[in-house]
Design a protein around this motif. Sequence first.
Motif, PDB file in Angstrom:
ATOM      1  N   ALA A 183     -10.730  -9.765  -7.545  1.00 51.46           N
ATOM      2  CA  ALA A 183      -9.478  -9.007  -7.624  1.00 51.46           C
ATOM      3  C   ALA A 183      -9.555  -7.942  -8.708  1.00 51.46           C
ATOM      4  O   ALA A 183      -9.071  -6.824  -8.526  1.00 51.46           O
ATOM      5  N   GLU A 184     -10.207  -8.272  -9.814  1.00 51.68           N
ATOM      6  CA  GLU A 184     -10.269  -7.303 -10.913  1.00 51.68           C
ATOM      7  C   GLU A 184     -11.168  -6.128 -10.572  1.00 51.68           C
ATOM      8  O   GLU A 184     -10.889  -4.990 -10.957  1.00 51.68           O
ATOM      9  N   VAL A 185     -12.278  -6.408  -9.860  1.00 52.22           N
ATOM     10  CA  VAL A 185     -13.165  -5.308  -9.471  1.00 52.22           C
ATOM     11  C   VAL A 185     -12.430  -4.370  -8.513  1.00 52.22           C
ATOM     12  O   VAL A 185     -12.516  -3.149  -8.635  1.00 52.22           O
ATOM     13  N   LYS A 186     -11.666  -4.949  -7.576  1.00 52.71           N
ATOM     14  CA  LYS A 186     -10.932  -4.106  -6.632  1.00 52.71           C
ATOM     15  C   LYS A 186      -9.960  -3.198  -7.376  1.00 52.71           C
ATOM     16  O   LYS A 186      -9.791  -2.035  -7.023  1.00 52.71           O
ATOM     17  N   ALA A 187      -9.341  -3.736  -8.408  1.00 53.45           N
ATOM     18  CA  ALA A 187      -8.317  -2.965  -9.113  1.00 53.45           C
ATOM     19  C   ALA A 187      -8.899  -1.778  -9.876  1.00 53.45           C
ATOM     20  O   ALA A 187      -8.162  -0.855 -10.200  1.00 53.45           O
ATOM     21  N   VAL A 188     -10.218  -1.779 -10.170  1.00 48.60           N
ATOM     22  CA  VAL A 188     -10.773  -0.621 -10.886  1.00 48.60           C
ATOM     23  C   VAL A 188     -11.451   0.365  -9.935  1.00 48.60           C
ATOM     24  O   VAL A 188     -12.019   1.358 -10.375  1.00 48.60           O
ATOM     25  N   MET A 189     -11.377   0.115  -8.619  1.00 50.07           N
ATOM     26  CA  MET A 189     -11.962   1.080  -7.668  1.00 50.07           C
ATOM     27  C   MET A 189     -11.015   2.273  -7.519  1.00 50.07           C
ATOM     28  O   MET A 189      -9.804   2.129  -7.643  1.00 50.07           O
ATOM     29  N   PRO A 190     -11.562   3.447  -7.235  1.00 47.85           N
ATOM     30  CA  PRO A 190     -10.669   4.617  -7.100  1.00 47.85           C
ATOM     31  C   PRO A 190      -9.642   4.433  -5.980  1.00 47.85           C
ATOM     32  O   PRO A 190      -8.511   4.927  -6.090  1.00 47.85           O
ATOM     33  N   GLN A 191     -10.001   3.680  -4.931  1.00 51.05           N
ATOM     34  CA  GLN A 191      -9.071   3.482  -3.814  1.00 51.05           C
ATOM     35  C   GLN A 191      -7.843   2.687  -4.225  1.00 51.05           C
ATOM     36  O   GLN A 191      -6.843   2.651  -3.519  1.00 51.05           O
ATOM     37  N   ALA A 192      -7.947   1.961  -5.374  1.00 48.95           N
ATOM     38  CA  ALA A 192      -6.859   1.063  -5.760  1.00 48.95           C
ATOM     39  C   ALA A 192      -5.680   1.814  -6.357  1.00 48.95           C
ATOM     40  O   ALA A 192      -4.600   1.257  -6.503  1.00 48.95           O
ATOM     41  N   ASP A 193      -5.883   3.082  -6.682  1.00 51.02           N
ATOM     42  CA  ASP A 193      -4.805   3.840  -7.304  1.00 51.02           C
ATOM     43  C   ASP A 193      -3.774   4.233  -6.255  1.00 51.02           C
ATOM     44  O   ASP A 193      -4.089   4.964  -5.314  1.00 51.02           O
ATOM     45  N   PRO A 194      -2.529   3.756  -6.380  1.00 54.77           N
ATOM     46  CA  PRO A 194      -1.531   4.054  -5.342  1.00 54.77           C
ATOM     47  C   PRO A 194      -1.173   5.535  -5.282  1.00 54.77           C
ATOM     48  O   PRO A 194      -0.566   5.986  -4.319  1.00 54.77           O
ATOM     49  N   HIS A 195      -1.545   6.287  -6.297  1.00 54.90           N
ATOM     50  CA  HIS A 195      -1.216   7.723  -6.275  1.00 54.90           C
ATOM     51  C   HIS A 195      -2.429   8.571  -5.939  1.00 54.90           C
ATOM     52  O   HIS A 195      -2.404   9.772  -6.045  1.00 54.90           O
ATOM     53  N   PHE A 236       0.311  -3.388   5.701  1.00 52.70           N
ATOM     54  CA  PHE A 236      -0.063  -2.011   5.352  1.00 52.70           C
ATOM     55  C   PHE A 236      -1.543  -1.979   5.029  1.00 52.70           C
ATOM     56  O   PHE A 236      -2.137  -2.992   4.681  1.00 52.70           O
ATOM     57  N   LYS A 237      -2.094  -0.755   5.134  1.00 54.00           N
ATOM     58  CA  LYS A 237      -3.550  -0.651   4.983  1.00 54.00           C
ATOM     59  C   LYS A 237      -3.980  -0.226   3.578  1.00 54.00           C
ATOM     60  O   LYS A 237      -5.077  -0.553   3.157  1.00 54.00           O
ATOM     61  N   THR A 238      -3.151   0.523   2.898  1.00 52.44           N
ATOM     62  CA  THR A 238      -3.609   1.071   1.608  1.00 52.44           C
ATOM     63  C   THR A 238      -2.583   0.805   0.502  1.00 52.44           C
ATOM     64  O   THR A 238      -1.401   0.594   0.781  1.00 52.44           O
ATOM     65  N   PRO A 239      -3.045   0.840  -0.746  1.00 47.93           N
ATOM     66  CA  PRO A 239      -2.109   0.659  -1.859  1.00 47.93           C
ATOM     67  C   PRO A 239      -1.037   1.736  -1.876  1.00 47.93           C
ATOM     68  O   PRO A 239       0.127   1.448  -2.170  1.00 47.93           O
ATOM     69  N   SER A 240      -1.403   3.000  -1.519  1.00 50.57           N
ATOM     70  CA  SER A 240      -0.381   4.044  -1.587  1.00 50.57           C
ATOM     71  C   SER A 240       0.677   3.834  -0.505  1.00 50.57           C
ATOM     72  O   SER A 240       1.864   4.108  -0.743  1.00 50.57           O
ATOM     73  N   ALA A 241       0.259   3.312   0.665  1.00 51.62           N
ATOM     74  CA  ALA A 241       1.237   3.069   1.732  1.00 51.62           C
ATOM     75  C   ALA A 241       2.242   2.018   1.303  1.00 51.62           C
ATOM     76  O   ALA A 241       3.461   2.189   1.473  1.00 51.62           O
ATOM     77  N   ILE A 242       1.758   0.931   0.714  1.00 47.58           N
ATOM     78  CA  ILE A 242       2.698  -0.134   0.324  1.00 47.58           C
ATOM     79  C   ILE A 242       3.527   0.317  -0.868  1.00 47.58           C
ATOM     80  O   ILE A 242       4.690  -0.057  -1.006  1.00 47.58           O
ATOM     81  N   PHE A 243       2.954   1.164  -1.700  1.00 49.32           N
ATOM     82  CA  PHE A 243       3.691   1.639  -2.871  1.00 49.32           C
ATOM     83  C   PHE A 243       4.925   2.431  -2.433  1.00 49.32           C
ATOM     84  O   PHE A 243       6.035   2.199  -2.915  1.00 49.32           O
ATOM     85  N   GLU A 244       4.734   3.332  -1.465  1.00 49.90           N
ATOM     86  CA  GLU A 244       5.869   4.118  -0.971  1.00 49.90           C
ATOM     87  C   GLU A 244       6.864   3.240  -0.241  1.00 49.90           C
ATOM     88  O   GLU A 244       8.073   3.355  -0.424  1.00 49.90           O
ATOM     89  N   PHE A 274      -4.809  -7.502  -5.098  1.00 53.71           N
ATOM     90  CA  PHE A 274      -5.004  -7.282  -6.533  1.00 53.71           C
ATOM     91  C   PHE A 274      -3.734  -6.620  -7.039  1.00 53.71           C
ATOM     92  O   PHE A 274      -2.985  -6.042  -6.258  1.00 53.71           O
ATOM     93  N   PRO A 275      -3.447  -6.706  -8.331  1.00 52.38           N
ATOM     94  CA  PRO A 275      -2.209  -6.097  -8.829  1.00 52.38           C
ATOM     95  C   PRO A 275      -2.262  -4.575  -8.684  1.00 52.38           C
ATOM     96  O   PRO A 275      -3.003  -3.918  -9.413  1.00 52.38           O
ATOM     97  N   VAL A 276      -1.500  -4.040  -7.741  1.00 52.07           N
ATOM     98  CA  VAL A 276      -1.475  -2.589  -7.544  1.00 52.07           C
ATOM     99  C   VAL A 276      -0.708  -1.990  -8.718  1.00 52.07           C
ATOM    100  O   VAL A 276       0.417  -2.409  -9.016  1.00 52.07           O
ATOM    101  N   HIS A 277      -1.316  -1.023  -9.373  1.00 53.21           N
ATOM    102  CA  HIS A 277      -0.755  -0.506 -10.611  1.00 53.21           C
ATOM    103  C   HIS A 277       0.628   0.108 -10.384  1.00 53.21           C
ATOM    104  O   HIS A 277       0.779   1.006  -9.568  1.00 53.21           O
ATOM    105  N   GLY A 278       1.618  -0.380 -11.102  1.00 55.77           N
ATOM    106  CA  GLY A 278       2.962   0.188 -11.028  1.00 55.77           C
ATOM    107  C   GLY A 278       3.804  -0.332  -9.881  1.00 55.77           C
ATOM    108  O   GLY A 278       4.983   0.029  -9.771  1.00 55.77           O
ATOM    109  N   LEU A 279       3.221  -1.187  -9.040  1.00 55.41           N
ATOM    110  CA  LEU A 279       3.994  -1.668  -7.887  1.00 55.41           C
ATOM    111  C   LEU A 279       5.153  -2.551  -8.328  1.00 55.41           C
ATOM    112  O   LEU A 279       6.231  -2.536  -7.719  1.00 55.41           O
TER     113      LEU A 279
END
Lengths: 474, 207
Positions: free
Chosen positions: A459-471, B29-37, B56-61
Amino acid sequence: MTTVSSAIDRQDPGFIEVDNTVDPVSGRAPLVLGCRDFHDVTHSVCRVNEAPKAPLAWWVAFAISLSLVGFLGVCVLYLILTGVGVWGLNNPVMWAFDITNFVWWVGIGHAGTLISAILFLFRQKWRTGINRFAEAMTIFAVICAGLFPGIHVGRVWFAYWLFPIPNQMDMWPQFRSPLLWDVFAVGTYFTVSLVFWYVGLIPDLATMRDRATGKLRQFAYGFFALGWRGSMRHWHRYEVAYLLLAALATPLVLSVHSVVSFDFAVSQLPGWHTTIFPPYFVAGAIFSGFAMVMTLAVPARELFGLKNIITLRHLDNMNKIILVTGCIVGYAYAMEFFIAWYSGALYEKFAFLNRAFGQYWWAYFIMVGSNVITPQLFWFKAIRTSIPLMFALSIVVNIGMWFERFVIIVSSLANDFLPSSWDAFFPTWVDIGTMLGAIGLFSTLFLLFCRYLPMIAIAEVKAVMPQADPHGQH
Amino acid sequence: MSTLTIERPTTARTADGSTSRLWGLMAEFKTPSAIFEAAGKVRDAGYRHWDCHVPFPVHGLDKQMGVKRTIIPVIVFFAGLTGCSVGFLLQAFTNATGAEWSFWAIVWVTGYPFLISGKPLLSIPSFIPVMFEITILLSALTTAGVMLLFNGLPRWNHPLLAKKRFLRASDDRFFIVIESRDGRFIRSKTEDFLKGLGAVHVEAVED
């Protein structure tokens, strides 16, 4: 011999050898190589545990380790039935291999906590690739460490006297002794490391549970996953708790080796009675611990095909830490000599000259050579990024740090104030057997861990991947 | 409000014809940004009994969902204070006093004024290491224990854990779950709402 890695790399077209030890002009080089998405990360970690058969190398290593554990059992039983005299201890040298091994193992454990807690507080994202097995290493190393004072007490059936347990004799431990502080420090360290490790494991155990096929695996992983279902409301508390545990483990790890050094520094013995000991011991602990992480990580990533997660960049970073802590240790060696001379204390001066040129001069030069001189090779990037060389150097550091403790403990005890009470220490077969047995115990536990638990914090490795950034753009 | 509750169906028919209570709806949902919105919209729609399930804990979710900051640190602070005091009292009682004391009149203990190496009976500096260790020990155990307690863990049976698609919540998929006990939950409307958020799949979860 087919290893897991060779079988898997072929199925894994995503794996590419990229040099991520150099940062691009803008931004940072990736920490995870060749994993296109989150599932790739899950799969590359879990396949190691899910492979129906362990690699042959695993079985060979396991067989050797387990036989060493058997021999450890023989040595310990012989010691308990006969007495501590089966070791080569004598009147002046009442601490030797046992306490050397104790300090060595506790020190090794410290790198795990440094990686999991201190690097976490410093937001070092690269820690995620190595923290899980470094923490496992901590726990197993502390188990090995606890063994030595545990059997050195002689009458092990009275070992409970170390704890403040109400008893009919109205007898309490002597809380003003550093040896008792050690009981509390090492006991707390083991407990807190175990809790920290287990809390980190919960989400990954849930991943293992969700991927498990057999009933037994489902039950075992499911039981220890505690029903974790990745709820964000849970993650919120989990992240706060994880941060708190890191913040608690950081001063703890510094205190543990300081307390271990108090065992020596609080005494009156020349060569032990120095104020530099706490910081010097902590630096040495981190130094030897990182070397042990390297010794374990290099074969593990080769054997289990984890080169895309434990990348060259991780190893390069660890080598830099080995270099820094090696220099701190070298500084401490020099400063000890300076202070011994500057203090003008007769016995102190003698103790240090005797250390370098007395009967244990060879141990002293192994120590300086392995801890101060050879790590300087890590100034060169070619050496920091060469797998065989870093593996060899990590072994050298492990040996050097063992000798450091041997030099401090034995040379000071063997030649103290009165020449009439001088003596020399020679190990017996039980001394050597117990030492090798503890190494076997450590590697048995570590091999079992590699086989049955996720070696990487998924889980921690996934969280540091670029794809993990919701923005992000993804 | 009352009309809404009347409309809400509480049972769902499963494949084998038996009926079971509807527990909630789960949207994938497929991506962190999709679930975030999507999470922001669910929060704005006023749902209360809902959650995101992520690998994994999505940042700011958590902030996006409107989760209030947990009070775990406050509890841990008091656990630390307790540990520190226990450490001091334990050592002062056992090594510096000759007092008698009982645990609920079952176990009687007596302190022993222990004079050693010329140190005073109440030698606080030498008590510090053990006080420190007990502080850390109690704080760390409290942190982990309270985290699990507040999360309602361990809980090995949960409606979501029975869903096949939900197995990927620990791998690479992101789920929003709205529970049927929520005041605003109407099966058809909530289902359309979730589909409108860009979910790739919406599924009923039975109790």
